[in-house]
Design a protein around this motif. Sequence first.
Motif, PDB file in Angstrom:
ATOM      1  N   PRO A   1       5.411  10.490  -5.674  1.00  0.00           N
ATOM      2  CA  PRO A   1       4.899   9.333  -4.928  1.00  0.00           C
ATOM      3  C   PRO A   1       6.018   8.634  -4.166  1.00  0.00           C
ATOM      4  N   PHE A   2       5.647   7.910  -3.105  1.00  0.00           N
ATOM      5  CA  PHE A   2       6.632   7.138  -2.355  1.00  0.00           C
ATOM      6  C   PHE A   2       7.087   5.987  -3.252  1.00  0.00           C
ATOM      7  N   PRO A   3       8.403   5.820  -3.432  1.00  0.00           N
ATOM      8  CA  PRO A   3       8.901   4.886  -4.443  1.00  0.00           C
ATOM      9  C   PRO A   3       9.050   3.434  -4.001  1.00  0.00           C
ATOM     10  N   ASN A   4       8.667   3.096  -2.782  1.00  0.00           N
ATOM     11  CA  ASN A   4       8.950   1.758  -2.267  1.00  0.00           C
ATOM     12  C   ASN A   4       7.756   1.146  -1.548  1.00  0.00           C
TER      13      ASN A   4
ATOM     14  N   SER B   1       0.801  -1.224   0.000  1.00  0.00           N
ATOM     15  CA  SER B   1       0.000   0.000   0.000  1.00  0.00           C
ATOM     16  C   SER B   1       0.834   1.275   0.000  1.00  0.00           C
ATOM     17  N   PHE B   2       2.107   1.204   0.365  1.00  0.00           N
ATOM     18  CA  PHE B   2       2.935   2.417   0.363  1.00  0.00           C
ATOM     19  C   PHE B   2       3.477   2.721  -1.035  1.00  0.00           C
ATOM     20  N   LEU B   3       3.685   1.695  -1.848  1.00  0.00           N
ATOM     21  CA  LEU B   3       4.298   1.849  -3.157  1.00  0.00           C
ATOM     22  C   LEU B   3       3.458   2.782  -4.034  1.00  0.00           C
ATOM     23  N   ASN B   4       4.082   3.868  -4.462  1.00  0.00           N
ATOM     24  CA  ASN B   4       3.468   4.892  -5.333  1.00  0.00           C
ATOM     25  C   ASN B   4       2.352   5.690  -4.665  1.00  0.00           C
ATOM     26  N   TYR B   5       2.270   5.625  -3.333  1.00  0.00           N
ATOM     27  CA  TYR B   5       1.282   6.450  -2.627  1.00  0.00           C
ATOM     28  C   TYR B   5       1.734   7.905  -2.690  1.00  0.00           C
ATOM     29  N   GLN B   6       0.824   8.791  -3.058  1.00  0.00           N
ATOM     30  CA  GLN B   6       1.153  10.208  -3.151  1.00  0.00           C
ATOM     31  C   GLN B   6       0.026  11.061  -2.589  1.00  0.00           C
TER      32      GLN B   6
END
Length: 112
Positions: free
Chosen positions: A68-71, A56-61
């Motif tokens: 976006p968060f990259p990981n 859920s963190f990957l690409n969250y912006q």
Amino acid sequence: MISLKTPQEIKILQQGGKILSEVLHRVARATKPGVSAEDLDKLAYKLIKEKGGEPSFLNYQPDFASAPFPNSLCVSVNDVVVHGVPYANLIIRSGDIVSLDLGLKYKGLYTD
């Protein structure tokens, strides 16, 4: 607004929480001197996908972020308080204080 969950949604959240716990414990066991934060992130991603989830963190912006968060995993070492980006050149050393933060989406519901 509070959204009450159905009994089925609660079961899905329990399953997602169990998966999240298993993945986080495996990543924690892999956290040792000489391992890169990027390797930990790759492990978390692989394990989440194997269990049928999505990181859920990957690409969250959020609206306030410029990118976006990259990981999939946050790896905070020593003086980094939260949401550390797991770079390849961030190598865990003996004596480091390491914090891991992970979330996943499972069957449409999020656990963190």
